[in-house]
Design a protein around this motif. Structure first.
Motif, short mmCIF file in Angstrom:
data_model
loop_
_atom_site.label_atom_id
_atom_site.label_comp_id
_atom_site.label_asym_id
_atom_site.label_seq_id
_atom_site.Cartn_x
_atom_site.Cartn_y
_atom_site.Cartn_z
N ASP A 4 0.84 -1.20 0.00
CA ASP A 4 0.00 0.00 0.00
C ASP A 4 0.87 1.25 0.00
O ASP A 4 0.65 2.19 -0.78
N SER A 16 -10.35 -10.72 4.68
CA SER A 16 -10.31 -9.84 5.84
C SER A 16 -11.55 -10.13 6.70
O SER A 16 -12.59 -10.54 6.18
N SER A 44 -13.61 -8.96 10.71
CA SER A 44 -13.73 -8.02 11.82
C SER A 44 -13.44 -8.75 13.13
O SER A 44 -13.96 -9.85 13.35
N VAL A 97 -6.52 -2.35 2.41
CA VAL A 97 -6.47 -3.19 3.63
C VAL A 97 -5.70 -4.48 3.34
O VAL A 97 -4.85 -4.92 4.12
N ARG A 109 -11.25 -3.97 11.41
CA ARG A 109 -11.16 -4.86 10.26
C ARG A 109 -9.70 -5.18 10.02
O ARG A 109 -8.85 -4.28 9.94
N VAL A 110 -9.37 -6.46 9.91
CA VAL A 110 -7.99 -6.87 9.66
C VAL A 110 -7.98 -7.88 8.54
O VAL A 110 -8.98 -8.55 8.25
N ALA A 111 -6.83 -8.00 7.89
CA ALA A 111 -6.67 -8.92 6.76
C ALA A 111 -5.76 -10.06 7.16
O ALA A 111 -4.96 -9.96 8.09
N ILE A 134 -0.03 -7.60 13.26
CA ILE A 134 -0.95 -6.47 13.36
C ILE A 134 -0.84 -5.89 14.77
O ILE A 134 -0.83 -6.62 15.75
N ASN A 138 -1.94 -3.74 2.56
CA ASN A 138 -1.20 -3.19 3.70
C ASN A 138 -0.53 -4.30 4.51
O ASN A 138 0.42 -4.04 5.24
N GLN A 139 -1.01 -5.54 4.39
CA GLN A 139 -0.46 -6.65 5.16
C GLN A 139 0.65 -7.40 4.42
O GLN A 139 1.18 -8.37 4.94
N ASP A 183 -7.18 -2.84 -3.18
CA ASP A 183 -7.73 -2.89 -1.83
C ASP A 183 -6.62 -2.55 -0.84
O ASP A 183 -5.71 -3.36 -0.60
#
Length: 883
Positions: free
Chosen positions: A40, A158, A160, A59, A174-176, A185, A62-63, A57
């Motif tokens: 990201d 992802s 919640s 989210v 919210r995490v992936a 995280i 970003n991981q 996307d």
């Protein structure tokens, strides 16, 4: 025809523009270097510097992190390298690079985990045992001691999650799913605050107490310890006496009894090392400073295979690692002592905390101190003269205490934690009374120190390891001498009574622990470990009592031992729909002094028929190889001994626990029934006999006792927006049995009492806080000797058959809290212990009178009871500032 022409021209122009844009993109040459940056961030950099357009996307990307460099490479080549083995691909549409998941799944693509760490947003401290739940399904996890958590086998890209921790606002985010080589995280929770009308943050407001996820587990919010009225406002263990199953009638933390077991049967673990002595001022309050402690948990029984070496309960204490974001200072004072805490970051990857407390009692004798000292050390027989506060009265006691905590934590990576922590607590007493009889000379120095080093690492999504080395030292040197001139009735004759009592103890404990947690799936977690514990101790006890140089009691005991216990342990944790947890495991220990192996099977089960109701069960076997022998007198007089099955037996206990927990809308109802059988307890019993020369002598003998206790503990807790309260109730019975006491028949234990009720209420209004606690307990036994005329035990005598008066007291507190800066707080207040000044008799031990022969000849009793009372009304004024 003209319309067709227009369409053709439009298509040609659009095609030409697209060719032009593609041509421009191909002319772009990218030269960049990236180090462990998320995709990201990388795409955002490329878009800004090279005028490229991307759709993706954020989210999910970003991981995924990337490390590498590019030199004059085209956008297509860069994107191919960035997305290699990521499960994503790109296509160019209308001058935009669209990044999407690959239509054909990569062969290696499997369910991936959610891996992270939970922290305090303000201080950066990792939060142990936080609860994580995936919204809308049954997946979940609990953070370990270092705040790490893993939820494996997540199918969705992802999800919640909801994160909860006592004293903090719950959080949904919210995490992936993560790649195996990516950073965990970071979940940051905000401390709970109460907002006034003028938008001024005042203080944490609710949830001072919580029930844990395991049977018998209770948790206190360490930031709210000061809300409980007591003798010390930073006493981390005093609130435990307000819990069901913990005896609140002792008024002494040296006698912290959990479900009718002696205090030495509690394991107190602080950052990997064991604390053997936990109190100041002969048990008036604990030596553990709440300002240096992050988490305290009490396991009242039925605890799992991670813990061993104790037969009753576990108090797990985790020290703070220090504020990782900013420097913080906290200072406070009352009539007894002052304390100071300093914490902050050390560069980018380390933090520290130093906390210390010292009493003023060696140069300022407040009325509160003299009141506490006379009650706690009543055997000193203080004269009733009025001491001046700052004077150098030769007969005034010289007493001081101090304690200190320190910890340095280093995080070389996101998955590693290294820490070194230390603790010391000491008391010193010098008392000389020579102005009148009795003439007293007493000197004592006692306390505990310890240090622990640990390395914890989250190797990957399924393996966590914790390695700890702990060192603990307990020392106690106690010497008491008194001489009394006593007139013999109406005769002009005086007897000289001399008592000399001395104990010396030096104990060293070295422990090594290597634990691992393997997450096999969402349903199965494997925990295992190895522990080695070496304890060396030398102790001696000498008690001499004489009348006119004729010995009445002359006891000498000496102990010297080297105990070594090696233990391996293993347990499986299963969970499925409706089964919150099923833990099956055990420990196997080898003890060098007995040359035997000891197997301790354990089981715990929690069933959740609904989201609000838990049904729980636990059972297990527990062995203890280092035990404390209680001697007559105050809380300093005891010895630690090792079990060798010759002089002292191994203490063995069986636990059975069952109950339920119901939680809904701020209401918690927790009920646990328990049964406990313990064998091999060692007690000192005073025996009085008549010699062939018509003298009376007092002997101190050790007796071996088995015990059984059973009962029901009930907790009803309710929280509101600006108030919290709970009711603790215990219904229980406790019995002892020995083949050499009470004719071999079972008799009531000294801590037996049928009912115990504790009421706790906390209310906050604007900047004011009012708190009150009331404790009631039905009478406990005491041992009333019934003697025949020839001074043998009467056939009607039954051990511990008499009862004291009921116990009850009211404690209250009032405080005011104000903001002094953006992050600073100033708090002042008063707490009153035993508000209506109830005279509570705690025990009635007995000894021979000073002159037993003459008393016998005059027809008087040769038995003298020494009534021990609790503390009288004790106000405490305190002041605390934090910034």
């Amino acid at each position: 025809m003209s319309r067709i022409k227009y369409l053709l021209i439009s298509l040609l122009v659009g095609f030409a523009l697209q060719i032009q844009q593609v041509a421009y993109a191909q002319k772009v040459k990218i030269t960049e270097s990236f180090s462990n940056q998320s995709l990201d961030q990388i795409l955002s950099t490329l878009s800004g510097k090279y005028n490229l357009k991307f759709a993706y996307d954020p989210v999910a990307l970003n991981q995924i992190s990337f490390t590498g460099q590019f030199r004059n490479d085209s956008p297509d080549k860069v994107l191919k390298q960035l997305l290699k083995d990521s499960g994503f691909e790109f296509i160019a549409l209308n001058n935009v690079y669209v990044i999407k998941r690959a239509e054909k799944p990569i062969v290696e693509e499997k369910n991936k985990p959610i891996q992270g760490i939970v922290r305090d947003r303000i201080s950066g401290e990792a939060l142990p045992y936080a609860s994580i739940r995936v919204v809308d399904n049954d997946l979940g996890a609990t953070t370990n001691t270092d705040g790490f958590f893993t939820i494996p086998d997540v199918k969705s890209d992802s999800v919640s999650i909801e994160v909860r921790y006592l004293g903090f606002e719950p959080l949904q985010m919210r995490v992936a799913r993560v790649q195996y080589n990516s950073k965990p995280i970071v979940v940051e929770l905000d401390p709970k605050k109460f907002i006034l009308a003028d938008v001024e943050v005042v203080r944490n407001i609710t949830s001072m107490l919580a029930t844990g996820d395991r049977p018998g587990e209770m948790v206190f919010d360490t930031k709210k310890v000061g809300d409980i009225p007591g003798i010390s406002g930073i006493d981390i263990l005093a609130p435990l006496q307000l819990l069901p199953g913990v005896d609140g009638n002792t008024e002494s933390l040296s006698g912290l009894m959990v479900r009718h077991s002696p205090a030495d049967k509690n394991l107190i673990s602080y950052d990997g090392f064991t604390i053997y002595h936990i109190n100041h001022l002969f048990g008036a309050f604990s030596s553990l400073n709440s300002k240096a402690i992050k988490d305290v948990r009490l396991y009242r029984g039925g605890f799992d295979s991670r813990w061993g070496g104790r037969a009753s309960s576990v108090i797990e204490i985790t020290g703070k690692t220090g504020n990782e974001n900013s420097v913080s200072v906290d200072a406070g004072t009352d009539q007894l002592a002052g304390d100071f805490t300093f914490e902050g970051p050390l560069g980018k990857h380390a933090s520290f905390i130093v906390s210390a407390r010292r009493s003023y009692t060696d140069f300022y004798r407040s009325p509160q101190f003299l009141n506490l000292f006379e009650s706690a050390a009543s055997d000193l027989m203080l004269s009733k003269q009025n001491f001046t506060a700052f004077g150098s009265d030769p007969d005034a006691p010289s007493y001081l205490f101090y304690d200190a905590n320190a910890k340095v934590s280093v995080k070389p990576s996101n998955n590693d934690i290294l820490s070194v922590s230390g603790y010391v607590g000491r008391d010193r007493l010098n008392f000389l009374q020579m102005v009148s009889s009795p003439f007293i000379n007493e000197n004592a120095l006692w306390g505990n120190s310890g240090a622990g080093a640990r390395w914890a690492k989250q190797w990957n999504s399924w393996l966590y390891q914790n390695f700890t080395i702990g060192i603990s030292e307990f020392t106690s040197n106690y010497q008491h001498y008194d001489s009394t001139l006593k007139r013999r009735g109406m005769q002009p004759v005086y007897d000289t009574i001399v008592r000399n009592y001395a104990t010396e103890t030096g104990l060293n404990d070295i422990s090594v622990n290597l634990n691992a947690q393997v997450t096999l799936s969402n349903q199965i977690i494997l925990e295992l470990g190895y522990q080695s514990n070496l304890v060396n101790s030398k102790s001696s006890e000498n008690y001499y009592h004489a009348v006119n140089s004729l010995p009445v009691a002359d006891t000498l005991r000496q102990n010297d031992f080297n105990s070594r216990v090696n233990t391996g342990w293993l347990q499986f944790n299963f969970k499925t729909n409706g089964l919150k947890s099923l833990v099956i495991g055990g420990r196997v220990s080898q003890h060098n002094l007995t040359d035997q192996y000891y197997v301790e099977p354990r089981v715990q089960m929690v069933i959740s028929p609904t989201s609000k109701l838990d049904l729980k069960f636990a059972a297990g076997l527990y062995n203890q190889f280092i035990n404390r022998i209680y001697l007559t007198g105050n809380g300093v007089r005891y010895l630690w001994v090792a079990s060798d099955e010759k002089t002292f037996p191994v203490v063995k206990s069986k636990h059975f626990v069952t109950g339920l927990n119901y939680t809904s809308n701020g209401l918690t109802v927790d009920i646990e029934g328990y049964a406990k059988q313990t064998e091999g307890l060692s007690y000192v019993q005073t025996v009085i006999r008549r010699t062939s020369t018509n003298r009376f002598v007092e002997q101190s003998k050790i007796f071996y006792v088995d015990s059984r206790s059973f009962g029901v503990d009930v907790l009803v807790r309710k929280t509101w927006q600006n108030a919290e309260g709970w009711v603790s109730y215990s219904l229980s019975k406790a019995f002892n049995q020995s083949s050499t006491l009470n004719g071999g028949d079972e008799y009531y234990a000294l801590d037996d009492h049928l009912h115990e009720l504790k009421l706790v209420g906390l209310y906050k209004w604007r900047k004011w806080r009012v708190v009150g606690t009331w404790i009631f307990g039905t009478p406990k036994p005491w041992d009333e000797l019934l003697l025949t005329p020839n001074l043998t035990l009467s056939p009607d005598y039954e051990k511990n058959s008499s009862r004291l008066e009921p116990y009850h007291r009211l404690d209250a507190g009032l405080s005011y809290l104000a903001k002094v800066s953006v992050s600073g707080e100033l708090e002042v207040g008063v707490k009153v212990f035993n508000l209506y000044n109830r005279d509570n008799m705690l025990a009635r031990p007995y000894t021979l009178t000073d002159t037993p022969v003459s008393d016998y000849l005059q027809g008087k009793s040769i038995i003298e009871y020494h009534d021990i009372y609790g503390y009288s009304i004790t106000p405490t004024f305190f002041f605390n500032i934090k910034f």
